[in-house]
Design a protein around this motif. Structure first.
Motif, mmCIF file in Angstrom:
data_model
loop_
_atom_site.group_PDB
_atom_site.id
_atom_site.type_symbol
_atom_site.label_atom_id
_atom_site.label_comp_id
_atom_site.label_asym_id
_atom_site.label_seq_id
_atom_site.Cartn_x
_atom_site.Cartn_y
_atom_site.Cartn_z
ATOM 1 N N ARG A 116 0.826 -1.219 0.000
ATOM 2 C CA ARG A 116 0.000 0.000 0.000
ATOM 3 C C ARG A 116 0.853 1.258 0.000
ATOM 4 N N GLU A 153 -15.046 5.148 0.594
ATOM 5 C CA GLU A 153 -14.406 4.522 1.763
ATOM 6 C C GLU A 153 -14.744 5.261 3.056
ATOM 7 N N PHE A 185 -17.830 3.799 4.060
ATOM 8 C CA PHE A 185 -17.594 2.403 4.467
ATOM 9 C C PHE A 185 -17.056 2.345 5.890
ATOM 10 N N TYR A 186 -15.956 3.074 6.121
ATOM 11 C CA TYR A 186 -15.336 3.028 7.451
ATOM 12 C C TYR A 186 -16.152 3.803 8.490
ATOM 13 N N TRP A 238 -16.769 -6.864 9.982
ATOM 14 C CA TRP A 238 -15.891 -6.552 8.841
ATOM 15 C C TRP A 238 -14.746 -5.629 9.290
ATOM 16 N N LEU A 269 -10.596 -6.187 9.327
ATOM 17 C CA LEU A 269 -9.648 -5.290 8.646
ATOM 18 C C LEU A 269 -8.653 -4.649 9.609
ATOM 19 N N LEU A 305 -4.989 -5.150 9.302
ATOM 20 C CA LEU A 305 -4.365 -4.622 8.071
ATOM 21 C C LEU A 305 -4.076 -3.128 8.206
ATOM 22 N N THR A 312 -6.019 -0.665 7.385
ATOM 23 C CA THR A 312 -6.531 0.150 6.278
ATOM 24 C C THR A 312 -7.518 1.192 6.801
ATOM 25 N N ASP A 313 -7.618 2.293 6.071
ATOM 26 C CA ASP A 313 -8.626 3.312 6.397
ATOM 27 C C ASP A 313 -9.080 3.983 5.102
ATOM 28 N N LYS A 328 -6.410 6.934 0.734
ATOM 29 C CA LYS A 328 -5.868 6.079 -0.333
ATOM 30 C C LYS A 328 -4.868 6.837 -1.218
ATOM 31 N N HIS A 383 -7.167 -3.772 -5.121
ATOM 32 C CA HIS A 383 -7.988 -2.816 -4.377
ATOM 33 C C HIS A 383 -9.444 -2.935 -4.819
ATOM 34 N N THR A 384 -10.328 -2.968 -3.817
ATOM 35 C CA THR A 384 -11.749 -3.110 -4.135
ATOM 36 C C THR A 384 -12.561 -2.066 -3.373
ATOM 37 N N PRO A 385 -12.444 -0.811 -3.809
ATOM 38 C CA PRO A 385 -13.331 0.168 -3.175
ATOM 39 C C PRO A 385 -14.773 -0.287 -3.376
ATOM 40 N N ALA A 386 -15.585 -0.164 -2.322
ATOM 41 C CA ALA A 386 -16.948 -0.689 -2.446
ATOM 42 C C ALA A 386 -17.967 0.392 -2.097
HETATM 43 N N1 IYR Z 1 -12.395 -1.488 0.386
HETATM 44 C C1 IYR Z 1 -11.881 -1.075 1.670
HETATM 45 C C2 IYR Z 1 -11.973 -2.142 2.691
HETATM 46 C C3 IYR Z 1 -11.180 -3.372 2.547
HETATM 47 C C4 IYR Z 1 -11.834 -4.577 2.471
HETATM 48 C C5 IYR Z 1 -11.138 -5.752 2.436
HETATM 49 I I1 IYR Z 1 -12.129 -7.498 2.476
HETATM 50 C C6 IYR Z 1 -9.725 -5.732 2.455
HETATM 51 O O1 IYR Z 1 -9.016 -6.929 2.416
HETATM 52 C C7 IYR Z 1 -9.060 -4.529 2.551
HETATM 53 C C8 IYR Z 1 -9.814 -3.346 2.587
HETATM 54 C C9 IYR Z 1 -10.452 -0.515 1.513
HETATM 55 O O2 IYR Z 1 -9.846 -0.702 0.462
HETATM 56 O O3 IYR Z 1 -9.931 0.090 2.440
#
Ligand code: IYR
Length: 223
Positions: free
Chosen positions: A37, A90, A93-94, A102, A106, A109, A111-112, A115, A171-174
């Motif tokens: 990252r 995001e 999401f967060y 979920w 995370l 990891l 993550t926040d 990006k 990367h999977t922004p949702a």
């Molecule tokens: N899309 C978000 C959250 C995320 C979801 C998963 I599952 C991951 O393995 C890592 C992140 C993001 O990119 O922060």
């Protein structure tokens, strides 16, 4: 005479010892792959990305329809737009959309909603899945096993990028519907993943959590 089949060419059978050596080399090399990252902004030549995409394009697919489209982005304005849109999603999401379970998953990891790598990395590859298409561009036939096919192509893309000496982030922004518009793709295509590609930042760190790998015996059964 029918031309429905041709002889298999290009297949090279190895001795068992060659097989052992080949696969051990591959195992060792791929075991060093890490999702990163923290990217360097050093440029990566387009021809290397093109050849990695050609590797992805060799993946098997349902009825050989090759239901994928790759948008390779190096333009900084487009990258900026993608970062802004991804960070907006995001933040939601967060900030509440994700379940506690979920967010707990995370947490290791780290993550926040921030990006910066979406602008730092020299390449973003948006992978799209096509519900309709065919083995030739321009056809409009139903595609089959689309998710499986695009997943296989994406796996081969990651492998090629890693072999080329590049770092990646799947990367999977949702949700990532914004990619359709920014990349100028038709609504019939579904954004599948956004692959972030480049050299690791010299001070790149990776989460300890990602070093946990299941043993063969834990993930495999021979019967
Ligand atoms: N899309 C978000 C959250 C995320 C979801 C998963 I599952 C991951 O393995 C890592 C992140 C993001 O990119 O922060």
């Amino acid at each position: 005479m029918s031309d429905k089949y041709v002889p298999l060419t290009g297949y090279e059978r190895q001795t068992e010892d060659q097989m052992r050596e080949t696969v051990e080399g591959l195992r060792e090399e791929l075991s060093r792959r890490r999702s990163i990252r923290m990217f360097s902004s050093d440029p990566v030549p387009r021809d290397i990305i093109e050849n990695c995409l050609k590797v992805a394009g060799t993946a098997p697919s349902g009825a050989n329809h090759q239901p994928w489209h790759f948008v390779a982005i190096s333009d900084s304005e487009v990258k900026q737009k993608i970062r802004e849109a991804a960070e907006e999603e995001e933040r939601e999401f967060y900030g509440g959309r994700a379940s506690e379970e979920w967010l707990d998953a995370l947490d290791p990891l780290g993550t926040d909603d921030h990006k910066p790598f979406l602008e730092t990395a020299p390449w973003l590859i948006a992978v799209f899945a096509q519900r309709r298409g065919g083995e030739v561009v321009g056809q409009d036939k139903k595609n089959y096993y689309v998710t499986e096919s695009v997943g296989l192509a994406t796996g081969m893309l990651i492998t090629a990028l890693h072999k080329a000496g590049l770092g990646t982030l799947t990367h999977t922004p949702a949700p990532m519907g914004f990619l359709t518009e920014i990349c100028g793709r038709p609504k019939t295509e579904k954004p599948f993943v956004l692959m972030v590609v480049g050299y690791p930042d010299p001070n790149c760190q990776v989460p300890t959590h990602a070093l946990i790998k299941k043993e063969l015996s834990e993930m495999t059964t021979f019967i």
